[in-house]
Design a protein around this motif. Structure first.
Motif, PDB file in Angstrom:
ATOM      1  N   ARG A 159       0.864  -1.181   0.000  1.00  0.00           N
ATOM      2  CA  ARG A 159       0.000   0.000   0.000  1.00  0.00           C
ATOM      3  C   ARG A 159       0.896   1.225   0.000  1.00  0.00           C
ATOM      4  N   SER A 160       0.389   2.336  -0.493  1.00  0.00           N
ATOM      5  CA  SER A 160       1.191   3.552  -0.462  1.00  0.00           C
ATOM      6  C   SER A 160       0.307   4.775  -0.339  1.00  0.00           C
ATOM      7  N   TRP A 161       0.904   5.839   0.164  1.00  0.00           N
ATOM      8  CA  TRP A 161       0.225   7.114   0.330  1.00  0.00           C
ATOM      9  C   TRP A 161       1.125   8.208  -0.229  1.00  0.00           C
ATOM     10  N   GLN A 162       0.537   9.149  -0.962  1.00  0.00           N
ATOM     11  CA  GLN A 162       1.294  10.278  -1.484  1.00  0.00           C
ATOM     12  C   GLN A 162       1.290  11.429  -0.481  1.00  0.00           C
ATOM     13  N   VAL A 163       2.456  12.047  -0.347  1.00  0.00           N
ATOM     14  CA  VAL A 163       2.621  13.201   0.526  1.00  0.00           C
ATOM     15  C   VAL A 163       2.852  14.427  -0.347  1.00  0.00           C
ATOM     16  N   PRO A 164       2.117  15.515  -0.166  1.00  0.00           N
ATOM     17  CA  PRO A 164       2.332  16.694  -1.012  1.00  0.00           C
ATOM     18  C   PRO A 164       3.704  17.320  -0.766  1.00  0.00           C
ATOM     19  N   SER A 165       4.441  17.531  -1.838  1.00  0.00           N
ATOM     20  CA  SER A 165       5.741  18.183  -1.735  1.00  0.00           C
ATOM     21  C   SER A 165       5.545  19.680  -1.967  1.00  0.00           C
ATOM     22  N   ASN A 166       5.128  20.355  -0.915  1.00  0.00           N
ATOM     23  CA  ASN A 166       4.810  21.774  -1.022  1.00  0.00           C
ATOM     24  C   ASN A 166       6.042  22.667  -0.987  1.00  0.00           C
ATOM     25  N   THR A 167       7.100  22.200  -0.359  1.00  0.00           N
ATOM     26  CA  THR A 167       8.262  23.066  -0.134  1.00  0.00           C
ATOM     27  C   THR A 167       9.408  22.802  -1.099  1.00  0.00           C
ATOM     28  N   LEU A 168       9.285  21.765  -1.918  1.00  0.00           N
ATOM     29  CA  LEU A 168      10.409  21.371  -2.771  1.00  0.00           C
ATOM     30  C   LEU A 168       9.876  20.852  -4.098  1.00  0.00           C
ATOM     31  N   ALA A 169      10.344  21.448  -5.195  1.00  0.00           N
ATOM     32  CA  ALA A 169       9.911  21.012  -6.519  1.00  0.00           C
ATOM     33  C   ALA A 169      11.044  20.392  -7.321  1.00  0.00           C
ATOM     34  N   GLU A 170      12.292  20.707  -6.971  1.00  0.00           N
ATOM     35  CA  GLU A 170      13.443  20.200  -7.699  1.00  0.00           C
ATOM     36  C   GLU A 170      14.485  19.668  -6.727  1.00  0.00           C
ATOM     37  N   VAL A 171      15.246  18.685  -7.189  1.00  0.00           N
ATOM     38  CA  VAL A 171      16.324  18.110  -6.394  1.00  0.00           C
ATOM     39  C   VAL A 171      17.564  17.984  -7.282  1.00  0.00           C
ATOM     40  N   THR A 172      18.675  17.632  -6.671  1.00  0.00           N
ATOM     41  CA  THR A 172      19.924  17.427  -7.396  1.00  0.00           C
ATOM     42  C   THR A 172      20.396  16.001  -7.166  1.00  0.00           C
ATOM     43  N   VAL A 173      20.767  15.345  -8.256  1.00  0.00           N
ATOM     44  CA  VAL A 173      21.234  13.964  -8.196  1.00  0.00           C
ATOM     45  C   VAL A 173      22.696  13.925  -8.626  1.00  0.00           C
ATOM     46  N   LEU A 174      23.538  13.288  -7.835  1.00  0.00           N
ATOM     47  CA  LEU A 174      24.963  13.174  -8.113  1.00  0.00           C
ATOM     48  C   LEU A 174      25.276  11.708  -8.354  1.00  0.00           C
ATOM     49  N   VAL A 175      25.530  11.370  -9.608  1.00  0.00           N
ATOM     50  CA  VAL A 175      25.682   9.970 -10.010  1.00  0.00           C
ATOM     51  C   VAL A 175      27.160   9.645 -10.201  1.00  0.00           C
ATOM     52  N   PRO A 176      27.721   8.737  -9.397  1.00  0.00           N
ATOM     53  CA  PRO A 176      29.121   8.354  -9.576  1.00  0.00           C
ATOM     54  C   PRO A 176      29.279   7.338 -10.703  1.00  0.00           C
ATOM     55  N   GLU A 177      30.512   7.118 -11.111  1.00  0.00           N
ATOM     56  CA  GLU A 177      30.779   6.149 -12.163  1.00  0.00           C
ATOM     57  C   GLU A 177      30.651   4.722 -11.657  1.00  0.00           C
ATOM     58  N   VAL A 178      30.968   4.485 -10.400  1.00  0.00           N
ATOM     59  CA  VAL A 178      30.948   3.129  -9.850  1.00  0.00           C
ATOM     60  C   VAL A 178      29.514   2.670  -9.629  1.00  0.00           C
ATOM     61  N   ARG A 179      29.347   1.358  -9.593  1.00  0.00           N
ATOM     62  CA  ARG A 179      28.039   0.759  -9.353  1.00  0.00           C
ATOM     63  C   ARG A 179      28.069  -0.042  -8.060  1.00  0.00           C
ATOM     64  N   LEU A 180      26.889  -0.360  -7.553  1.00  0.00           N
ATOM     65  CA  LEU A 180      26.797  -1.140  -6.322  1.00  0.00           C
ATOM     66  C   LEU A 180      25.573  -2.032  -6.390  1.00  0.00           C
ATOM     67  N   ASP A 181      25.766  -3.310  -6.137  1.00  0.00           N
ATOM     68  CA  ASP A 181      24.656  -4.250  -6.118  1.00  0.00           C
ATOM     69  C   ASP A 181      23.835  -4.062  -4.846  1.00  0.00           C
ATOM     70  N   THR A 182      22.522  -4.029  -4.993  1.00  0.00           N
ATOM     71  CA  THR A 182      21.639  -3.801  -3.850  1.00  0.00           C
ATOM     72  C   THR A 182      21.819  -4.852  -2.766  1.00  0.00           C
ATOM     73  N   GLU A 183      22.013  -6.097  -3.156  1.00  0.00           N
ATOM     74  CA  GLU A 183      22.156  -7.170  -2.166  1.00  0.00           C
ATOM     75  C   GLU A 183      23.407  -6.973  -1.325  1.00  0.00           C
ATOM     76  N   ILE A 184      24.484  -6.483  -1.944  1.00  0.00           N
ATOM     77  CA  ILE A 184      25.697  -6.206  -1.182  1.00  0.00           C
ATOM     78  C   ILE A 184      25.437  -5.085  -0.181  1.00  0.00           C
ATOM     79  N   ALA A 185      24.752  -4.045  -0.618  1.00  0.00           N
ATOM     80  CA  ALA A 185      24.452  -2.926   0.267  1.00  0.00           C
ATOM     81  C   ALA A 185      23.581  -3.360   1.442  1.00  0.00           C
ATOM     82  N   ARG A 186      22.658  -4.268   1.203  1.00  0.00           N
ATOM     83  CA  ARG A 186      21.780  -4.733   2.279  1.00  0.00           C
ATOM     84  C   ARG A 186      22.498  -5.655   3.257  1.00  0.00           C
TER      85      ARG A 186
END
Length: 309
Positions: free
Chosen positions: A163-190
Motif C-alpha cells: 500500500r502507499s500514500w502520497q505526501v504533497p511536496s509543497n516546499t520542494l519542486a526540484e532536487v539534485t542527483v549526483l551519479v558516480p561512475e561506480v556501481r553497487l549491487d543492492t544485495e551487497i548494500a543490504r
C-alpha cells in the motif's frame, strides 16, 4: 498496436525512511511495445539504447519481456495463447543502473503496466495502478521504489499487502542527483546492515522520518536535520566511501544530502549545489520531482488512436 510507456527514476529511503519513503524523479526510461500480427524472432525481439545497452539481452530473456509474459499468463489466462510470441520491445534507458535510482523497479513497473495494456487490448480489464503496485512489490520484495514509480511524487509505502500514500511536496519542486561512475549491487548494500538496532536509535530515527514529512509539506528548513539517518547509511559507509565523503561535505555546508536508495548515488534535497563541493567523477543532474508516475500512450493502426493514460 503500439504501446509506449515512460517510467520515472526513483530515490528510496531519503535518509531515515528506510524501505518506506520514495521519491519520483524527472528522469524517465521509455518503453515501446509493439503487438504484431505474426510471431517475431524470439532471439531479437528486444532493442536497447542508452544505459547498459551493450550488456542487456535482446531476446526474450530480457527482464521486461519476461515480466510482461509472466503477468499476461497470470492475470489474463483467456488472452490468445500466442500473444507473447507476437511482441517486440524497444527500450530507451536513461535511468542509471545499479546506482540507487530504482532502475529495476522502473523496469518491473513498466513491464506490468504494459502487460495490463496488452490484456485490455485482448479484451480484459486494464490493471489498476494499485494492482501494478502489488505485483511490482511481489517481484521487487518491497514497495519503496515501486510506489513512486507508479503514483509519482513523495510516497510512503507499507508491504504485505503493498500500500502507499502520497505526501504533497509543497516546499520542494526540484532536487539534485549526483551519479558516480561506480556501481553497487543492492544485495551487497543490504548485507552490511545489522539485523537489529537499539530501541533508542530506532525511536530517534522514527522522529526524524516524521520530521522529514513536515519538511516536505510545511517547512524546508528542517530537511537537513530530518535527513540525518540512523538505520543504514553509516553501516554501509565502507560499501560506498566516496559517496559518503560527498554526503558529509554537503551536509557540513548545510545541504540535506543522503544516499539514494542502496547507493552509491547521492540525492540532495535542493535545486542547486555549488560546483566547488563536487568531485569531477560524478555526473550532476538537476531534476524536478515527478508528480505523475508512469505514463502510457497506446496507438492503434486505426484512425481513432487515443491516449490511454
Amino acid at each position: 498496436m503500439r504501446i509506449q510507456i515512460e517510467v520515472p527514476a526513483t530515490s528510496a529511503n531519503l535518509g531515515p525512511g528506510y524501505d518506506a519513503f520514495g521519491l519520483a524523479l524527472g528522469i524517465f526510461d521509455t518503453l515501446t511495445l509493439t503487438i504484431h500480427d505474426e510471431a517475431v524472432d524470439p532471439s531479437a525481439c528486444v532493442s536497447v539504447t542508452g544505459e547498459s545497452a551493450e550488456t542487456l539481452p535482446t531476446d526474450r530473456s530480457h527482464l521486461i519481456m519476461r515480466v510482461i509474459v509472466d503477468v499476461l499468463h497470470a492475470e489474463y489466462p483467456d488472452a490468445p495463447a500466442d500473444l507473447g510470441e507476437r511482441l517486440s520491445l524497444d527500450c530507451v534507458n536513461r535511468i542509471p543502473h545499479s546506482r540507487g535510482l530504482g532502475s529495476s523497479a522502473a523496469a518491473i513497473v513498466g513491464a506490468i503496466a504494459l502487460a495490463g495494456e496488452i490484456g485490455a487490448y485482448a479484451g480484459g480489464d486494464k490493471l489498476s495502478r494499485q494492482r501494478v503496485l502489488e505485483l511490482a512489490s511481489e517481484l521487487e520484495g518491497h514497495p519503496d521504489n515501486a510506489a513512486p514509480a507508479v503514483f509519482g511524487g513523495l510516497t510512503i509505502a507499507l508491504p504485505d499487502p503493498a500500500r502507499s500514500w502520497q505526501v504533497p511536496s509543497n516546499t520542494l519542486a526540484e532536487v539534485t542527483v549526483l551519479v558516480p561512475e561506480v556501481r553497487l549491487d543492492t544485495e551487497i548494500a543490504r548485507s552490511v546492515i545489522p539485523v537489529s538496532v537499539e530501541h533508542e536509535v530506532a525511536a530517534e530515527n522514527s522522529a526524524r522520518a516524521a520530521l522529514l514529512i513536515h519538511g516536505f509539506v510545511t517547512d524546508a528548513s528542517v530537511l537537513l536535520e530530518a535527513t540525518d539517518d540512523r538505520l543504514h547509511q553509516e553501516f554501509r559507509r565502507e560499501a560506498y566511501p566516496e559517496s559518503m565523503v560527498i554526503v558529509d561535505g554537503l551536509r557540513d555546508e548545510g545541504l540535506p544530502a543522503v544516499i539514494s536508495g542502496a547507493g552509491p548515488t547521492v540525492l540532495v534535497l535542493a535545486s542547486t549545489v555549488p560546483p566547488a563541493l563536487l568531485p569531477p567523477s560524478v555526473t550532476l543532474i538537476h531534476t524536478a520531482i515527478d508528480l505523475g508516475g508512469y505514463r502510457v500512450q497506446a496507438e492503434s493502426q486505426s484512425p481513432d488512436s487515443r491516449d490511454r493514460r
